[in-house]
Scaffold this motif. Sequence first.
Motif, PDB file in Angstrom:
ATOM      1  N   ALA A  34       0.891  -1.208   0.082  1.00  0.00           N
ATOM      2  CA  ALA A  34       0.020   0.035  -0.091  1.00  0.00           C
ATOM      3  C   ALA A  34       0.824   1.207   0.070  1.00  0.00           C
ATOM      4  CB  ALA A  34      -1.020   0.172   1.010  1.00  0.00           C
ATOM      5  N   LYS A  35       1.918   1.241   0.695  1.00  0.00           N
ATOM      6  CA  LYS A  35       2.662   2.497   0.990  1.00  0.00           C
ATOM      7  C   LYS A  35       3.585   2.572  -0.397  1.00  0.00           C
ATOM      8  CE  LYS A  35       3.362   2.554   5.881  1.00  0.00           C
ATOM      9  NZ  LYS A  35       4.561   2.361   6.873  1.00  0.00           N
ATOM     10  N   GLN A  36       4.001   1.485  -1.069  1.00  0.00           N
ATOM     11  CA  GLN A  36       4.632   1.578  -2.345  1.00  0.00           C
ATOM     12  C   GLN A  36       3.686   2.281  -3.466  1.00  0.00           C
ATOM     13  OE1 GLN A  36       8.052   0.840  -3.239  1.00  0.00           O
ATOM     14  NE2 GLN A  36       7.202   1.983  -5.131  1.00  0.00           N
ATOM     15  N   THR A  37       2.369   1.837  -3.342  1.00  0.00           N
ATOM     16  CA  THR A  37       1.276   2.520  -4.150  1.00  0.00           C
ATOM     17  C   THR A  37       1.138   3.912  -4.005  1.00  0.00           C
ATOM     18  OG1 THR A  37      -0.023   0.317  -4.496  1.00  0.00           O
ATOM     19  CG2 THR A  37      -1.026   2.240  -5.099  1.00  0.00           C
ATOM     20  N   VAL A  38       1.274   4.217  -2.708  1.00  0.00           N
ATOM     21  CA  VAL A  38       1.160   5.559  -2.318  1.00  0.00           C
ATOM     22  C   VAL A  38       2.264   6.353  -2.888  1.00  0.00           C
ATOM     23  CG1 VAL A  38       1.105   7.534  -0.554  1.00  0.00           C
ATOM     24  CG2 VAL A  38      -0.285   5.507  -0.503  1.00  0.00           C
ATOM     25  N   ALA A  39       3.500   5.753  -2.838  1.00  0.00           N
ATOM     26  CA  ALA A  39       4.814   6.360  -3.277  1.00  0.00           C
ATOM     27  C   ALA A  39       4.865   6.624  -4.693  1.00  0.00           C
ATOM     28  CB  ALA A  39       5.972   5.543  -2.789  1.00  0.00           C
ATOM     29  N   ASP A  40       4.204   5.501  -5.508  1.00  0.00           N
ATOM     30  CA  ASP A  40       4.066   5.562  -6.955  1.00  0.00           C
ATOM     31  C   ASP A  40       3.389   6.603  -7.544  1.00  0.00           C
ATOM     32  OD1 ASP A  40       5.892   3.362  -7.304  1.00  0.00           O
ATOM     33  OD2 ASP A  40       3.907   2.037  -7.424  1.00  0.00           O
ATOM     34  N   ILE A  41       2.236   7.001  -6.586  1.00  0.00           N
ATOM     35  CA  ILE A  41       1.173   7.997  -7.255  1.00  0.00           C
ATOM     36  C   ILE A  41       1.793   9.492  -6.821  1.00  0.00           C
ATOM     37  CG2 ILE A  41      -0.856   9.194  -6.176  1.00  0.00           C
ATOM     38  CD1 ILE A  41      -2.080   6.328  -5.895  1.00  0.00           C
ATOM     39  N   GLU A  42       2.560   9.611  -5.616  1.00  0.00           N
ATOM     40  CA  GLU A  42       3.306  10.893  -5.273  1.00  0.00           C
ATOM     41  C   GLU A  42       4.541  11.148  -6.252  1.00  0.00           C
ATOM     42  OE1 GLU A  42       2.155  11.064  -0.436  1.00  0.00           O
ATOM     43  OE2 GLU A  42       4.026  10.291  -1.155  1.00  0.00           O
ATOM     44  N   ARG A  43       5.064  10.137  -6.657  1.00  0.00           N
ATOM     45  CA  ARG A  43       6.114  10.254  -7.527  1.00  0.00           C
ATOM     46  C   ARG A  43       5.607  11.149  -9.068  1.00  0.00           C
ATOM     47  NH1 ARG A  43       7.845   5.465  -7.956  1.00  0.00           N
ATOM     48  NH2 ARG A  43       8.691   5.436  -5.821  1.00  0.00           N
ATOM     49  N   ALA A  44       4.574  10.423  -9.033  1.00  0.00           N
ATOM     50  CA  ALA A  44       3.777  10.856 -10.659  1.00  0.00           C
ATOM     51  C   ALA A  44       3.183  12.131 -10.299  1.00  0.00           C
ATOM     52  CB  ALA A  44       3.079  10.037 -11.145  1.00  0.00           C
ATOM     53  N   GLY A  45       3.223  12.911  -9.177  1.00  0.00           N
ATOM     54  CA  GLY A  45       2.512  14.097  -8.975  1.00  0.00           C
ATOM     55  C   GLY A  45       1.136  14.045  -8.246  1.00  0.00           C
ATOM     56  N   GLY A  46       0.959  12.936  -8.008  1.00  0.00           N
ATOM     57  CA  GLY A  46      -0.523  12.820  -7.434  1.00  0.00           C
ATOM     58  C   GLY A  46      -0.560  12.682  -6.011  1.00  0.00           C
ATOM     59  N   THR A  47      -1.694  12.658  -5.419  1.00  0.00           N
ATOM     60  CA  THR A  47      -1.890  12.849  -4.151  1.00  0.00           C
ATOM     61  C   THR A  47      -2.678  11.495  -3.397  1.00  0.00           C
ATOM     62  OG1 THR A  47      -2.051  14.958  -4.007  1.00  0.00           O
ATOM     63  CG2 THR A  47      -3.004  14.058  -2.050  1.00  0.00           C
ATOM     64  N   ALA A  48      -2.055  10.969  -2.339  1.00  0.00           N
ATOM     65  CA  ALA A  48      -2.711   9.581  -1.727  1.00  0.00           C
ATOM     66  C   ALA A  48      -2.283   9.395  -0.623  1.00  0.00           C
ATOM     67  CB  ALA A  48      -2.128   8.255  -2.812  1.00  0.00           C
ATOM     68  N   LEU A  49      -3.192   8.543   0.067  1.00  0.00           N
ATOM     69  CA  LEU A  49      -2.875   8.169   1.441  1.00  0.00           C
ATOM     70  C   LEU A  49      -3.570   6.866   1.702  1.00  0.00           C
ATOM     71  CD1 LEU A  49      -2.278   9.483   4.552  1.00  0.00           C
ATOM     72  CD2 LEU A  49      -4.523   9.827   4.562  1.00  0.00           C
ATOM     73  N   ALA A  50      -2.476   6.105   2.334  1.00  0.00           N
ATOM     74  CA  ALA A  50      -2.778   4.423   2.565  1.00  0.00           C
ATOM     75  C   ALA A  50      -3.738   4.562   4.062  1.00  0.00           C
ATOM     76  CB  ALA A  50      -1.661   3.885   2.793  1.00  0.00           C
ATOM     77  N   CYS A  51      -4.599   3.692   3.854  1.00  0.00           N
ATOM     78  CA  CYS A  51      -5.532   3.466   5.317  1.00  0.00           C
ATOM     79  C   CYS A  51      -5.710   1.950   5.283  1.00  0.00           C
ATOM     80  CB  CYS A  51      -6.752   4.306   4.984  1.00  0.00           C
ATOM     81  SG  CYS A  51      -7.874   3.916   6.341  1.00  0.00           S
ATOM     82  N   ARG A  52      -5.280   1.372   6.491  1.00  0.00           N
ATOM     83  CA  ARG A  52      -5.625  -0.129   6.896  1.00  0.00           C
ATOM     84  C   ARG A  52      -7.106   0.173   7.428  1.00  0.00           C
ATOM     85  NH1 ARG A  52      -2.507  -4.254   8.359  1.00  0.00           N
ATOM     86  NH2 ARG A  52      -0.683  -3.015   8.953  1.00  0.00           N
ATOM     87  N   ALA A  53      -7.740  -0.968   6.737  1.00  0.00           N
ATOM     88  CA  ALA A  53      -9.182  -0.920   7.211  1.00  0.00           C
ATOM     89  C   ALA A  53      -9.581  -2.398   6.610  1.00  0.00           C
ATOM     90  CB  ALA A  53     -10.045   0.083   6.556  1.00  0.00           C
ATOM     91  N   ASP A  54     -10.225  -3.030   7.628  1.00  0.00           N
ATOM     92  CA  ASP A  54     -10.948  -4.299   7.342  1.00  0.00           C
ATOM     93  C   ASP A  54     -12.468  -4.136   6.875  1.00  0.00           C
ATOM     94  OD1 ASP A  54     -12.252  -6.947   7.094  1.00  0.00           O
ATOM     95  OD2 ASP A  54     -11.252  -7.531   8.949  1.00  0.00           O
TER      96      ASP A  54
END
Length: 247
Positions: A34-54
């Motif tokens: 999840a953190k890697q996905t957020v990092a990929d988005i931010e690297r491309a100039g986007g905004t994201a936040l990871a959230c653990r949720a069942d």
Amino acid sequence: MTGASRGIGAAVARELAATGRPVIVGFRQDETAAKQTVADIERAGGTALACRADVTEADGVEALFRTAEEAYGRVLVLVNNAGIRADQVFAAMEPSDWHAVLDTNLSAVYRTMHRALPVMSRARFGRIVNIGSVLGSRSLPGVANYAAAKAGLEGLTRSVAVEVARRGITVNTVAPGLVETELVADVEFLRRSARTAIPARRAAQPAEIASCVRFLAAPEAGYLTGTTITVDGGLSAAAFVPHVPKD
């Protein structure tokens, strides 16, 4: 969105972030992905936040939405991608496997949609995209729980779409066929089918599913609702063709 740490979910998160939307990357277990996905988005100039949720629990759904609302405001686009498999022939299927798959793949969608719709109704705008499967309309041995959940998801999509259409809210399902993800990496006969039964003669890439979700989530898709878009390389069209001839 739910189930966004890897595979189709991560591809959808990146695609939606590329449109300028802030994205909540919902996950249950794989925090690293999840953190890697957020990092990929931010690297491309986007905004994201990871959230653990069942999302099989009401408290988990509430935590996901509260995180999104506190960080970014109203949730007007919801993508339901969380899903699991527990394959077994029906005669040997344990009740725990039946309930786990139905709760994650279907009941969780009830919870997230039920939480999202009041906000969307007040805004007179909303986009809900549920990730289904071709197994919702055709099946294979050993996937009764998964197929039942995905068929139910299509019915849920249609029913809710009819109820909320006049409020500017669309509800649709995207039903992928075989996609190159970890979910099917261990199922060799499915991978063989990409070389035989699928007219495109390959599995889909997650980005090809994500592009369809991106369209359905757009303001321009306001008249498309209550439907299932199948993305399967022609598999459904070739229902009675067991093998694709060589060129």
